[in-house]
Write an enzyme that holds these catalytic residues in place. Structure first.
Site, PDB file in Angstrom:
ATOM      1  N   HIS A  70       0.862  -1.187   0.000  1.00 47.52           N
ATOM      2  CA  HIS A  70       0.000   0.000   0.000  1.00 47.52           C
ATOM      3  C   HIS A  70       0.895   1.234   0.000  1.00 47.52           C
ATOM      4  CE1 HIS A  70      -3.731  -2.281   0.871  1.00 47.52           C
ATOM      5  NE2 HIS A  70      -2.908  -3.068   1.534  1.00 47.52           N
ATOM      6  N   ARG A  72      -0.470   4.377  -0.676  1.00 44.10           N
ATOM      7  CA  ARG A  72      -1.334   5.463  -0.158  1.00 44.10           C
ATOM      8  C   ARG A  72      -1.452   6.686  -1.054  1.00 44.10           C
ATOM      9  NH1 ARG A  72      -3.528   1.781   2.726  1.00 44.10           N
ATOM     10  NH2 ARG A  72      -2.692   1.380   4.786  1.00 44.10           N
ATOM     11  N   ASN A 102      -6.594   0.580  -2.946  1.00 48.66           N
ATOM     12  CA  ASN A 102      -7.468   1.278  -1.980  1.00 48.66           C
ATOM     13  C   ASN A 102      -6.922   2.656  -1.596  1.00 48.66           C
ATOM     14  OD1 ASN A 102      -5.374   0.169  -0.453  1.00 48.66           O
ATOM     15  ND2 ASN A 102      -6.675  -0.293   1.321  1.00 48.66           N
ATOM     16  N   ASP A 162      -8.540  -5.231  -2.304  1.00 46.85           N
ATOM     17  CA  ASP A 162      -7.916  -5.489  -0.997  1.00 46.85           C
ATOM     18  C   ASP A 162      -8.277  -4.436   0.055  1.00 46.85           C
ATOM     19  OD1 ASP A 162      -6.027  -6.958   0.722  1.00 46.85           O
ATOM     20  OD2 ASP A 162      -5.072  -5.004   0.765  1.00 46.85           O
ATOM     21  N   HIS A 242      -2.841 -12.547   1.569  1.00 48.95           N
ATOM     22  CA  HIS A 242      -2.538 -12.745   2.997  1.00 48.95           C
ATOM     23  C   HIS A 242      -3.263 -13.923   3.676  1.00 48.95           C
ATOM     24  CE1 HIS A 242      -6.067 -10.186   2.944  1.00 48.95           C
ATOM     25  NE2 HIS A 242      -5.384  -9.054   2.864  1.00 48.95           N
ATOM     26  N   ASN A 290      -5.446  -6.816   9.397  1.00 45.89           N
ATOM     27  CA  ASN A 290      -6.540  -7.533   8.773  1.00 45.89           C
ATOM     28  C   ASN A 290      -6.026  -8.349   7.587  1.00 45.89           C
ATOM     29  OD1 ASN A 290      -9.123  -8.298   8.356  1.00 45.89           O
ATOM     30  ND2 ASN A 290      -9.766  -6.456   7.286  1.00 45.89           N
ATOM     31  N   ASP A 317       2.146  -6.879   2.452  1.00 43.40           N
ATOM     32  CA  ASP A 317       0.950  -6.131   2.875  1.00 43.40           C
ATOM     33  C   ASP A 317       1.380  -4.885   3.670  1.00 43.40           C
ATOM     34  OD1 ASP A 317      -1.632  -5.301   3.209  1.00 43.40           O
ATOM     35  OD2 ASP A 317      -2.256  -6.945   4.524  1.00 43.40           O
ATOM     36  N   HIS A 321       0.213   3.714   8.191  1.00 39.95           N
ATOM     37  CA  HIS A 321      -0.893   4.533   8.696  1.00 39.95           C
ATOM     38  C   HIS A 321      -0.328   5.713   9.478  1.00 39.95           C
ATOM     39  CE1 HIS A 321      -4.233   2.066   7.456  1.00 39.95           C
ATOM     40  NE2 HIS A 321      -3.693   0.990   8.002  1.00 39.95           N
TER      41      HIS A 321
HETATM   42  O1  DOR Z   1      -4.437  -4.667   7.715  1.00 38.47           O
HETATM   43  C1  DOR Z   1      -4.751  -4.326   6.587  1.00 38.47           C
HETATM   44  N1  DOR Z   1      -4.518  -3.083   6.149  1.00 38.47           N
HETATM   45  N2  DOR Z   1      -5.354  -5.198   5.791  1.00 38.47           N
HETATM   46  C2  DOR Z   1      -5.869  -4.836   4.598  1.00 38.47           C
HETATM   47  O2  DOR Z   1      -6.405  -5.690   3.913  1.00 38.47           O
HETATM   48  C3  DOR Z   1      -5.812  -3.435   4.146  1.00 38.47           C
HETATM   49  C4  DOR Z   1      -4.689  -2.746   4.782  1.00 38.47           C
HETATM   50  C5  DOR Z   1      -4.739  -1.247   4.642  1.00 38.47           C
HETATM   51  O3  DOR Z   1      -5.015  -0.756   3.544  1.00 38.47           O
HETATM   52  O4  DOR Z   1      -4.405  -0.567   5.601  1.00 38.47           O
END
Ligand code: DOR
Length: 448
Positions: A70, A72, A102, A162, A242, A290, A317, A321
């Site tokens: 990711h 972002r 995403n 995802d 995952h 997740n 993955d 954040h």
């Molecule tokens: O823990 C996760 N974070 N699982 C996911 O499937 C998405 C991801 C996110 O985009 O932060």
């Protein structure tokens, strides 16, 4: 250079790697890179190289490929950008990454995926390949513009919602049928939403004791089983994101022992190979992810499945954040963990040191298999003369302490904070150029 041209490395540039051990075997050899390809392997006397890396017998592997990252961008540049994520990838030994859809706006159309691919090229540290959304807005109602993304300059081949599951079986069927027409892949986040309302942790004794709503392994396993059957029925290509439970590993082992139509591949993350839900005791949101961390039994089963090839590859993955989304109470915190700069070391700790994988096995799960699944013909190639020079040099004996604040990501949410991990990336070579060396990136821009 326009968006479609792709030079084969830098014309005339020569880089010499002195004393490397391809796949960690045999006596050290020298490897010469010229015009972006491996030009010679063996004792080299020439000193006219533009740069020389003294490797001292370090392990040389094909460059790592992350099928699940990711970045972002666009939308959450306060958590990560293509630039900072590319730096983390190069430092982690990666020469290609697949950037998940995403984002905000969602990568469900040609404009967004072309933006991400173009930023990757401009930065030039790693081949950034956008993943396209399966459904418009990740809303699970109708298919996204899959064909337009595939035909765009981003050349999208992998599609995924995802973060969300494509839980409607008819939409999943249509996605598998549609992508089959051009050799695409549907990467599924397997989580039945009706079995996981408000889920916060692996459903089991720990979640019950801590008062956290459960995420039962069956919510993953039932979707994986359904999707394998849809892949067989449609002849499409399914990739399971995952894998987190012993039951999913067991199902895939059985499924892959049968002759089937369609194609099924699967990935496991480093955190699911090492960490368990016992860590939730601390209520520290850095362990929220997740699918969730599960049990010792799951960890053991996932390691065995990866060693056997039942699970094909490792995916980070990598999920950065921002502090305000992670450094808060458990229920409000976003799920996800950093992974690009720690993946190799976690794999050394969980698979190499216990004797479950040798360095050829590491090349398989970190490079060859993900390159094959994503259809990246320049990646995951043998370390051999004439092959593209996408390479990673690893010191197998180094140990280092993980500090989130010292990682290249904009975010700091590593679950391995303070851990001493084995194995370190010494250098990454991407399309013939050094992109990271001794913990520092060397950006060049304008490639891929
Ligand atoms: O823990 C996760 N974070 N699982 C996911 O499937 C998405 C991801 C996110 O985009 O932060």
């Amino acid at each position: 250079m326009n968006d479609v041209e792709r030079p084969a490395g830098d014309p005339g540039r020569r880089t010499l790697l002195r004393e490397v051990r391809p796949y960690g075997t045999g006596e050290p050899v020298d490897l010469l890179i010229e015009n972006g390809v491996v030009a010679a392997i063996g004792q080299q006397t020439g000193t006219d190289a533009d740069e020389i890396v003294h490797a001292g017998g370090a392990v040389l592997l094909p460059g790592f490929v992350d099928p699940h990252t990711h970045l972002r961008e666009p939308g959450r540049e306060d958590a990560e950008t293509v630039e900072t994520g590319s730096a983390a990838a190069a430092l982690g030994g990666y020469t290609a990454v697949l950037a998940m859809a995403n984002t905000d706006p969602v990568a469900d159309n040609a404009v967004v995926v072309e933006h991400v691919r173009r930023r990757g090229r401009e930065i030039g540290l790693v081949d950034v390949r956008p993943v396209g959304a399966v459904t418009a807005g990740l809303a699970g109602q109708r298919l996204a513009e899959i064909g337009a993304m595939a035909r765009s300059r981003a050349e999208v081949r992998v599609f995924s919602d995802d973060g969300h599951c494509v839980d409607d079986p008819l939409l999943m069927r249509r996605a598998l049928e549609y992508t089959r027409a051009f050799g695409g892949v549907v990467a599924q986040h397997a989580q039945d939403p009706r079995l996981t309302p408000d889920s916060q942790a692996h459903e089991g004794p720990n979640a019950a004791r801590l008062g956290l709503a459960g995420w039962p392994a069956a919510a993953e396993e039932s979707v994986v089983a359904r999707d394998c059957m849809l892949a067989e029925h449609t002849g499409g290509a399914l990739h399971v994101c995952h894998v987190s439970s012993a039951g999913t590993a067991e199902f895939l082992r059985w499924w892959r022992s049968r002759a089937t139509g369609g194609s099924v591949s699967a990935e496991v993350t480093p955190h699911h190979l090492l960490l368990t839900d016992e860590l939730l005791e601390t209520y520290d949101p850095r362990y929220k992810v997740n699918p969730p961390l599960r049990t010792d039994e799951d960890v053991r089963a996932l390691r065995a499945a990866l060693a056997e090839g039942v699970v094909d590859c490792v995916a980070t993955d990598h999920a950065p954040h921002a502090d305000q989304d992670k450094d808060c109470e458990w229920s409000a915190a976003r799920p996800g963990m950093l992974g690009l700069q720690t993946a190799l070391s976690v794999l050394v700790r969980t698979m190499v040191r216990p004797g479950l994988l040798d360095w050829r096995g590491v090349a398989r799960v970190l490079s060859e298999a993900p390159a094959r699944i994503a259809g990246l013909s320049e990646q995951g190639r043998p370390v051999a003369v004439g092959e593209p020079a996408n390479l990673t040099l690893v010191d197998p004996d180094a140990e280092w302490t993980v500090r989130g604040a010292e990682l290249a990501s904009t975010s700091v949410n590593t679950p391995f904070e303070g851990m001493v991990l084995p194995g370190r990336v010494l250098a990454t070579i991407s399309a013939g150029r050094i992109t990271a060396r001794d913990g520092k990136v060397e950006p060049v821009g304008g490639r891929f």
